[in-house]
Design a protein around this motif. Structure first.
Motif, PDB file in Angstrom:
ATOM      1  N   LYS A 134       3.835  14.041   7.822  1.00 13.87           N
ATOM      2  CA  LYS A 134       4.845  14.215   6.776  1.00 13.87           C
ATOM      3  C   LYS A 134       5.802  15.343   7.167  1.00 13.87           C
ATOM      4  CE  LYS A 134       1.422  13.139   3.251  1.00 13.87           C
ATOM      5  NZ  LYS A 134       0.599  13.740   2.214  1.00 13.87           N
ATOM      6  N   SER A 135       7.000  15.265   6.638  1.00  7.06           N
ATOM      7  CA  SER A 135       8.011  16.291   6.886  1.00  7.06           C
ATOM      8  C   SER A 135       8.779  16.583   5.603  1.00  7.06           C
ATOM      9  CB  SER A 135       8.994  15.808   7.952  1.00  7.06           C
ATOM     10  OG  SER A 135      10.104  16.673   8.048  1.00  7.06           O
ATOM     11  N   TYR A 136       9.223  17.818   5.489  1.00  8.29           N
ATOM     12  CA  TYR A 136      10.042  18.197   4.332  1.00  8.29           C
ATOM     13  C   TYR A 136      11.311  17.348   4.263  1.00  8.29           C
ATOM     14  CZ  TYR A 136      13.701  20.430   7.051  1.00  8.29           C
ATOM     15  OH  TYR A 136      14.757  20.644   7.897  1.00  8.29           O
ATOM     16  N   ALA A 137      11.761  16.841   5.397  1.00  9.33           N
ATOM     17  CA  ALA A 137      13.019  16.089   5.473  1.00  9.33           C
ATOM     18  C   ALA A 137      12.843  14.599   5.173  1.00  9.33           C
ATOM     19  CB  ALA A 137      13.641  16.272   6.857  1.00  9.33           C
ATOM     20  N   ASP A 138      11.619  14.175   4.896  1.00 12.19           N
ATOM     21  CA  ASP A 138      11.378  12.755   4.624  1.00 12.19           C
ATOM     22  C   ASP A 138      12.081  12.307   3.346  1.00 12.19           C
ATOM     23  OD1 ASP A 138       9.776  12.456   6.849  1.00 12.19           O
ATOM     24  OD2 ASP A 138       7.883  12.572   5.737  1.00 12.19           O
ATOM     25  N   THR A 139      12.815  11.226   3.458  1.00 12.44           N
ATOM     26  CA  THR A 139      13.386  10.587   2.278  1.00 12.44           C
ATOM     27  C   THR A 139      12.312   9.692   1.660  1.00 12.44           C
ATOM     28  OG1 THR A 139      14.108   8.670   3.564  1.00 12.44           O
ATOM     29  CG2 THR A 139      15.683  10.521   3.349  1.00 12.44           C
ATOM     30  N   LYS A 140      12.566   9.154   0.480  1.00  9.11           N
ATOM     31  CA  LYS A 140      11.617   8.219  -0.137  1.00  9.11           C
ATOM     32  C   LYS A 140      11.387   7.024   0.779  1.00  9.11           C
ATOM     33  CE  LYS A 140      12.321   9.280  -5.006  1.00  9.11           C
ATOM     34  NZ  LYS A 140      12.748   8.811  -6.322  1.00  9.11           N
ATOM     35  N   HIS A 157       3.319   2.205   7.984  1.00  4.57           N
ATOM     36  CA  HIS A 157       2.883   2.411   9.365  1.00  4.57           C
ATOM     37  C   HIS A 157       1.412   2.821   9.378  1.00  4.57           C
ATOM     38  CE1 HIS A 157       2.197   5.199  12.802  1.00  4.57           C
ATOM     39  NE2 HIS A 157       2.808   4.245  13.479  1.00  4.57           N
ATOM     40  N   ARG A 158       1.056   3.754   8.510  1.00 10.72           N
ATOM     41  CA  ARG A 158      -0.329   4.235   8.418  1.00 10.72           C
ATOM     42  C   ARG A 158      -1.279   3.076   8.113  1.00 10.72           C
ATOM     43  NH1 ARG A 158      -3.471   6.495   4.024  1.00 10.72           N
ATOM     44  NH2 ARG A 158      -5.003   7.968   4.870  1.00 10.72           N
ATOM     45  N   LYS A 159      -0.906   2.250   7.155  1.00 12.38           N
ATOM     46  CA  LYS A 159      -1.724   1.078   6.799  1.00 12.38           C
ATOM     47  C   LYS A 159      -1.883   0.166   8.021  1.00 12.38           C
ATOM     48  CE  LYS A 159      -1.856  -2.780   3.508  1.00 12.38           C
ATOM     49  NZ  LYS A 159      -1.355  -4.027   4.025  1.00 12.38           N
ATOM     50  N   ALA A 160      -0.799  -0.066   8.741  1.00 16.01           N
ATOM     51  CA  ALA A 160      -0.839  -0.925   9.933  1.00 16.01           C
ATOM     52  C   ALA A 160      -1.734  -0.325  11.017  1.00 16.01           C
ATOM     53  CB  ALA A 160       0.572  -1.149  10.468  1.00 16.01           C
ATOM     54  N   ILE A 161      -1.685   0.973  11.177  1.00 14.60           N
ATOM     55  CA  ILE A 161      -2.510   1.646  12.185  1.00 14.60           C
ATOM     56  C   ILE A 161      -3.992   1.474  11.858  1.00 14.60           C
ATOM     57  CG2 ILE A 161      -3.156   3.936  13.097  1.00 14.60           C
ATOM     58  CD1 ILE A 161      -0.562   2.793  14.323  1.00 14.60           C
ATOM     59  N   TYR A 162      -4.337   1.653  10.588  1.00 15.74           N
ATOM     60  CA  TYR A 162      -5.737   1.448  10.190  1.00 15.74           C
ATOM     61  C   TYR A 162      -6.164  -0.007  10.392  1.00 15.74           C
ATOM     62  CZ  TYR A 162      -6.896   6.071   8.407  1.00 15.74           C
ATOM     63  OH  TYR A 162      -7.185   7.420   8.312  1.00 15.74           O
ATOM     64  N   TYR A 185     -10.027   4.394  16.895  1.00 14.49           N
ATOM     65  CA  TYR A 185     -10.145   5.420  15.870  1.00 14.49           C
ATOM     66  C   TYR A 185      -8.751   5.869  15.464  1.00 14.49           C
ATOM     67  CZ  TYR A 185     -14.681   5.320  18.060  1.00 14.49           C
ATOM     68  OH  TYR A 185     -15.871   4.884  18.577  1.00 14.49           O
ATOM     69  N   VAL A 186      -8.626   6.329  14.234  1.00 17.34           N
ATOM     70  CA  VAL A 186      -7.324   6.757  13.729  1.00 17.34           C
ATOM     71  C   VAL A 186      -7.261   8.276  13.659  1.00 17.34           C
ATOM     72  CG1 VAL A 186      -5.725   6.674  11.780  1.00 17.34           C
ATOM     73  CG2 VAL A 186      -7.024   4.627  12.421  1.00 17.34           C
ATOM     74  N   LEU A 187      -6.212   8.819  14.237  1.00 20.19           N
ATOM     75  CA  LEU A 187      -5.876  10.234  14.097  1.00 20.19           C
ATOM     76  C   LEU A 187      -4.830  10.288  12.983  1.00 20.19           C
ATOM     77  CD1 LEU A 187      -5.519  11.091  17.883  1.00 20.19           C
ATOM     78  CD2 LEU A 187      -7.535  11.370  16.428  1.00 20.19           C
ATOM     79  N   ASP A 188      -5.294  10.562  11.786  1.00 18.45           N
ATOM     80  CA  ASP A 188      -4.447  10.428  10.602  1.00 18.45           C
ATOM     81  C   ASP A 188      -3.631  11.699  10.356  1.00 18.45           C
ATOM     82  OD1 ASP A 188      -3.247   9.763   8.218  1.00 18.45           O
ATOM     83  OD2 ASP A 188      -5.074   8.954   7.320  1.00 18.45           O
ATOM     84  N   LEU A 189      -2.529  11.823  11.095  1.00 21.66           N
ATOM     85  CA  LEU A 189      -1.658  12.984  10.933  1.00 21.66           C
ATOM     86  C   LEU A 189      -0.971  12.979   9.573  1.00 21.66           C
ATOM     87  CD1 LEU A 189       0.049  13.261  14.453  1.00 21.66           C
ATOM     88  CD2 LEU A 189      -2.122  14.199  13.660  1.00 21.66           C
ATOM     89  N   PHE A 190      -0.761  11.797   9.013  1.00 18.38           N
ATOM     90  CA  PHE A 190      -0.123  11.704   7.694  1.00 18.38           C
ATOM     91  C   PHE A 190      -0.970  12.418   6.653  1.00 18.38           C
ATOM     92  CE2 PHE A 190       0.985   9.718   3.640  1.00 18.38           C
ATOM     93  CZ  PHE A 190       2.376   9.729   3.694  1.00 18.38           C
ATOM     94  N   LYS A 191      -2.267  12.256   6.762  1.00 20.63           N
ATOM     95  CA  LYS A 191      -3.180  12.840   5.779  1.00 20.63           C
ATOM     96  C   LYS A 191      -3.694  14.225   6.192  1.00 20.63           C
ATOM     97  CE  LYS A 191      -7.423  11.838   3.242  1.00 20.63           C
ATOM     98  NZ  LYS A 191      -8.551  10.921   3.109  1.00 20.63           N
ATOM     99  N   LYS A 192      -3.956  14.429   7.483  1.00 18.05           N
ATOM    100  CA  LYS A 192      -4.702  15.612   7.913  1.00 18.05           C
ATOM    101  C   LYS A 192      -3.872  16.704   8.586  1.00 18.05           C
ATOM    102  CE  LYS A 192      -8.851  13.121   7.836  1.00 18.05           C
ATOM    103  NZ  LYS A 192     -10.220  13.229   7.905  1.00 18.05           N
ATOM    104  N   MET A 193      -2.642  16.430   8.914  1.00 15.45           N
ATOM    105  CA  MET A 193      -1.805  17.445   9.546  1.00 15.45           C
ATOM    106  C   MET A 193      -0.973  18.139   8.479  1.00 15.45           C
ATOM    107  SD  MET A 193       0.803  16.887  12.697  1.00 15.45           S
ATOM    108  CE  MET A 193       1.681  18.226  13.446  1.00 15.45           C
ATOM    109  N   PRO A 194      -0.839  19.453   8.579  1.00 11.12           N
ATOM    110  CA  PRO A 194       0.036  20.126   7.613  1.00 11.12           C
ATOM    111  C   PRO A 194       1.450  19.537   7.670  1.00 11.12           C
ATOM    112  CG  PRO A 194      -1.201  21.726   8.898  1.00 11.12           C
ATOM    113  CD  PRO A 194      -1.451  20.382   9.509  1.00 11.12           C
TER     114      PRO A 194
END
Length: 165
Positions: A70-76, A85-90, A100-109
């Motif tokens: 995620k980024s502060y600059a993300d639009t809706k 994309h995350r759903k597709a990766i899983y 295995y999934v490296l879930d940066l969306f969920k686990k990265m600051p």
């Protein structure tokens, strides 16, 4: 190519394809497990081609698929695409073995303005940003290995984790 055979691969794909080139994400229905040449030309279909070809070269390899952070600059719209994309990766990880999934969306600051100022340059990570991301990736892989020791007992990299590297 056999000379590129490895025990593990990390795939961090999607930003350019989905966010910049607006490629259709697709679904696992776009994947022909018997013949990758029949995969549909979607992000999922193309991603699967890469996995399928590497599995021919190194069938027992471990695969780590990254989601987008995620980024502060993300639009809706970007958040929506990153979630798709995350759903597709899983789904891709569940389609193939040893994935295995490296879930940066969920686990990265989240990339805040402050972090971006430090780790980004002209829309791309700078060297410090790549080291920052690599360190997080390393920690996520370590957690996966420790959670699934039976999956990694024959892989040389698991010895590094036991030693604390």
């Amino acid at each position: 190519d056999e000379k590129y055979k490895a025990q593990a691969y990390i795939f961090a794909l999607g930003v350019n394809d989905i966010l910049n080139m607006h490629q259709e994400i697709g679904s696992i229905e776009d994947v022909d497990l018997k013949d990758y040449k029949n995969n549909k030309d979607t992000f999922v279909g193309d991603f699967a081609v890469i996995v399928q070809r590497y599995k021919e070269i190194s069938p027992d390899a471990k695969f780590f698929f990254m989601t987008m952070p995620k980024s502060y600059a993300d639009t809706k719209e970007k958040v929506k695409l990153k979630k798709e994309h995350r759903k597709a990766i899983y789904e891709l990880a569940s389609l193939f073995d040893n994935c295995y999934v490296l879930d940066l969306f969920k686990k990265m600051p989240k990339y805040t303005k402050k972090l971006c100022k430090k780790y980004w340059m002209n829309g791309h990570l700078n060297p410090m940003g790549y080291v920052y991301t690599a360190n997080i990736t390393d920690k996520l892989i370590e957690k996966i290995i420790k959670k699934n020791p039976k999956d990694f007992y024959l892989v040389g990299m698991s010895d590094l984790v036991k030693l604390g590297f």
